[in-house]
Design an enzyme around this catalytic site. Structure first.
Site, mmCIF file in Angstrom:
data_model
loop_
_atom_site.group_PDB
_atom_site.id
_atom_site.type_symbol
_atom_site.label_atom_id
_atom_site.label_comp_id
_atom_site.label_asym_id
_atom_site.label_seq_id
_atom_site.Cartn_x
_atom_site.Cartn_y
_atom_site.Cartn_z
ATOM 1 N N CYS A 1 46.440 9.622 -40.755
ATOM 2 C CA CYS A 1 47.554 10.462 -41.388
ATOM 3 C C CYS A 1 48.110 10.008 -42.622
ATOM 4 O O CYS A 1 47.293 8.994 -43.232
ATOM 5 C CB CYS A 1 48.919 10.250 -40.496
ATOM 6 S SG CYS A 1 48.561 10.714 -38.753
ATOM 7 N N ASP B 1 48.565 7.834 -29.487
ATOM 8 C CA ASP B 1 48.265 6.320 -29.723
ATOM 9 C C ASP B 1 49.442 5.609 -30.430
ATOM 10 O O ASP B 1 49.712 4.616 -30.279
ATOM 11 C CB ASP B 1 47.111 6.155 -30.272
ATOM 12 C CG ASP B 1 46.868 6.805 -31.519
ATOM 13 O OD1 ASP B 1 47.701 7.704 -31.852
ATOM 14 O OD2 ASP B 1 45.731 6.518 -32.322
ATOM 15 N N LEU C 1 28.369 11.812 -40.114
ATOM 16 C CA LEU C 1 27.520 11.883 -41.343
ATOM 17 C C LEU C 1 26.304 11.199 -41.193
ATOM 18 O O LEU C 1 26.063 9.885 -40.956
ATOM 19 C CB LEU C 1 28.604 11.072 -42.478
ATOM 20 C CG LEU C 1 29.989 11.421 -42.568
ATOM 21 C CD1 LEU C 1 30.801 10.923 -43.672
ATOM 22 C CD2 LEU C 1 29.946 13.084 -42.728
ATOM 23 N N SER D 1 30.571 7.420 -39.312
ATOM 24 C CA SER D 1 29.772 7.208 -40.471
ATOM 25 C C SER D 1 29.141 5.797 -40.569
ATOM 26 O O SER D 1 29.840 4.925 -39.802
ATOM 27 C CB SER D 1 30.673 7.446 -41.619
ATOM 28 O OG SER D 1 30.343 6.961 -42.790
ATOM 29 N N GLY D 2 28.234 5.609 -41.089
ATOM 30 C CA GLY D 2 27.375 4.292 -41.215
ATOM 31 C C GLY D 2 27.869 3.096 -42.021
ATOM 32 O O GLY D 2 27.063 2.220 -42.356
#
EC number: 6.3.5.4
Length: 598
Positions: free
Chosen positions: A2, A99, A265, A368-369
């Site tokens: 957010c 959460d 990705l 993603s890496g």
């Protein structure tokens, strides 16, 4: 995931209209909802991207009148369900399944020490009604951003620097020390500074407590230990591979926590391919994967589809190959600059911006890496560090500086206008200070610096800013703090083996095809910004020759004219274009301060 904003005033009521303006600027980060809360001197604003608890119960700010606590939160807590059960066992009652509420009630139970129990990425603010204290917190590795400024008898904070500017009253002059750092330390301005004098960042792994009288305390709650541990002294290479693969597997599985689908990705490199393989191993069949490619320019290829296709075919993913022509790349540059909280010289920023635009049409969360190169020594400057000697800090610094720094002092003096120069060598002093703290080897010193500083202010910030520009949540399993702690204790020679990331490559052989592991190192290529010509060069030329740039006067005119005369002649040691570096800075300043580059 957010956007948050707020104000703590010291001798007046909080300016709610400014908080609303900041929250409105964060709308792309949170397109699914909004909220504002205020009480006397404190106001909090929020924009929501619904990932966990999609109901209205997850709306923020969350205020509990019994506890006297109010929270705004950005990020994701991957172990929130376990913490929720523990808190229920301690007598807490929940009104939602979010959460965010777990963090709020965890703070009520354990105070600021709740951060030690949180697995995830986060930035949050908690207002205490009774003490009138506000606490700002940023996650261990700075995955989620948090900026602040002193404005008109108050402290304001927001998830992005442009949001702070939207609130008004911020000192937006360029910070001369930050300018020097940007131009020498590979466009990195280390926290708490930003490129603007009046804006600061909460540093990673920091709890910032703001008292009612305006007093500010900061506490660093986590730091990885880059020394060898006795209980791992007898580990073999296979033991290290086992431990790292197990830890990464756990990190990937943690990041599946969501009430919406999670994609990936897939660049086709080792890191994203390994994550894809582990997601498939975890049962994510029909996984949506995404790759991007650009038109070739200046003799440079613009895609690596042959590698991403190999992995997509191997795991039978629902693969989306996104091809970007020059006609889309140049117009997207203004959007990417708008999304930048700070100037980002990396060409990957535009690639991530365009990739995120397409990915957001299909999913709201992706893994993603990013981070593997800094955690597992994937860059070319790590192996030579071993030659510096483990105890010679100055030799280690010199080795790092030669590989990483864009300019020496003479180069800075030749570029920066005299009125913007500072006497100290700001970037060099910063790196020397970092290298002087405890680490086992010279290579460990470089890895620690890159993990805690360069990683945060380049790839991590890039992923956050560009994905969130399209309301897309990016999760980075290589930055799971337990994996980072484990990797920090790994002997550096295991990491630098096999041209970098050796221990990770050997572990990956048990999961993904060898053809991806043994390929040459790749990256997101954006040829049109590496080799400046055509419209990108025109944009840079216009920006540097504009009235705004001349009035600002950051650079010597003769230096600018020399770069423009031969735009691709001067490259940094890391092959960055020196003209693009100053051009991007001026484009960013004009867009965010002068209302240009629309």
């Amino acid at each position: 995931m957010c956007g948050l904003a707020g104000e703590i005033a010291f001798n007046r009521r909080a300016d709610v209209s400014s908080v609303v303006a900041m929250a409105d600027r964060l709308a792309p980060r949170g397109p699914d909802g909004q909220g504002v809360w205020s009480h006397n001197r404190v106001a909090l604003g929020h924009r929501r991207l619904s990932i966990i608890d999609l109901s209205a119960s997850g709306t923020q700010p969350i205020h509990d009148p019994v506890l006297g606590l109010t929270i705004v939160f950005n990020g994701c807590i991957y172990n929130y369900e376990q913490l929720r059960e523990e808190l229920i066992g301690r007598g807490h009652r929940f009104a939602s399944h979010s959460d965010t509420e777990v963090v709020l009630r965890g703070y009520a139970e354990w105070g600021a020490a709740v951060v030690d129990r949180l697995m995830g990425m986060f930035a949050f603010a908690i207002a205490e009604r009774d003490s009138e204290r506000v606490v700002l917190v940023r996650d261990r590795l700075g995955i989620k951003p948090l900026y602040w400024a002193e404005v008109d008898g108050a402290i304001r904070f927001a998830s992005t620097l442009p949001a702070l500017l939207a609130g008004g009253g911020v000192d937006s002059t360029v910070d001369p020390v930050a300018l020097q750092q940007y131009l020498s330390f590979h466009s990195v301005v280390p926290a708490p500074r930003t490129i603007l004098t009046g804006v600061r960042r909460v540093s990673p792994a920091t709890i910032m407590t703001i008292e009612p009288d305006g007093g500010v305390r900061e506490n660093t709650y986590w730091e990885p230990d880059f020394t060898r541990h006795a209980d791992r002294a007898d580990w073999s290479e296979r033991d290290w591979e086992d431990a790292i693969l197990d830890s990464l597997r756990t990190a990937v599985e943690r990041r599946l926590v969501a009430d919406v689908p999670v994609g990936c990705l897939l660049s086709g490199g080792l890191d994203s391919s390994l994550i894809t393989g582990l997601l498939a191993e975890a049962g994510q069949h029909g996984l949506k994967t995404f790759s991007i490619g650009f038109e070739a320019a200046g003799g440079q290829e613009g895609d690596e589809f042959r590698y991403s296709d190999l992995i997509a075919d191997h795991y039978q993913t629902d693969h989306h190959q996104i091809r970007i022509g020059a006609d889309r790349m140049v117009p997207a540059l203004a959007g990417a600059i708008d999304a930048m909280s700070e100037p980002m010289v990396s060409h990957d920023a535009v690639a991530f911006y365009l990739l995120s635009q397409e990915v957001a049409k299909h999913v709201k969360v992706v893994q993603s890496g990013q981070g593997a190169d800094e955690i597992f020594a994937g860059y070319h400057w790590y192996p030579p560090m071993a030659r510096a000697g483990d105890q010679d800090v100055e030799a280690a610094f010199e080795q790092y500086r030669r590989a990483f720094f864009d300019r020496d002092r003479a180069g800075l003096d030749a570029l920066i206008a005299p009125e913007w120069q500072v006497s100290e060598n700001a970037a060099e002093d910063f790196v020397r200070g970092h290298f002087a703290t405890k680490a086992a080897t010279a290579t460990d010193r470089a890895l620690r610096l890159d993990t805690q500083v360069m990683l945060v202010d380049d790839p991590v910030k890039r992923v956050d800013n560009m994905t969130m520009a399209w309301g897309l949540e990016g999760r980075v399993p290589f930055l799971d703090h337990e994996l980072v702690e484990l990797a920090a204790t790994c002997p550096p020679e295991l990491k630098t083996a096999y041209d970098g990331k050796g221990v990770l490559k050997e572990a990956a052989r048990r999961v993904i095809p060898a053809g991806v592991i043994d390929r040459p190192k790749g990256y997101f290529p954006v040829p049109a910004l590496t080799h400046l010509s055509g419209r990108p060069l025109e944009l840079v030329t216009d920006a540097l020759n504009s009235a705004a740039a001349r009035e600002r006067g950051l650079f010597r005119r003769e230096a600018v004219e020399a770069l423009l005369a031969d735009p691709n002649a001067e490259l940094t040691p890391l092959r960055g274009n020196k003209l693009w570096q100053i051009g991007l800075l001026e484009l960013w300043l004009q867009h965010h301060l002068d209302g240009g580059v629309r």
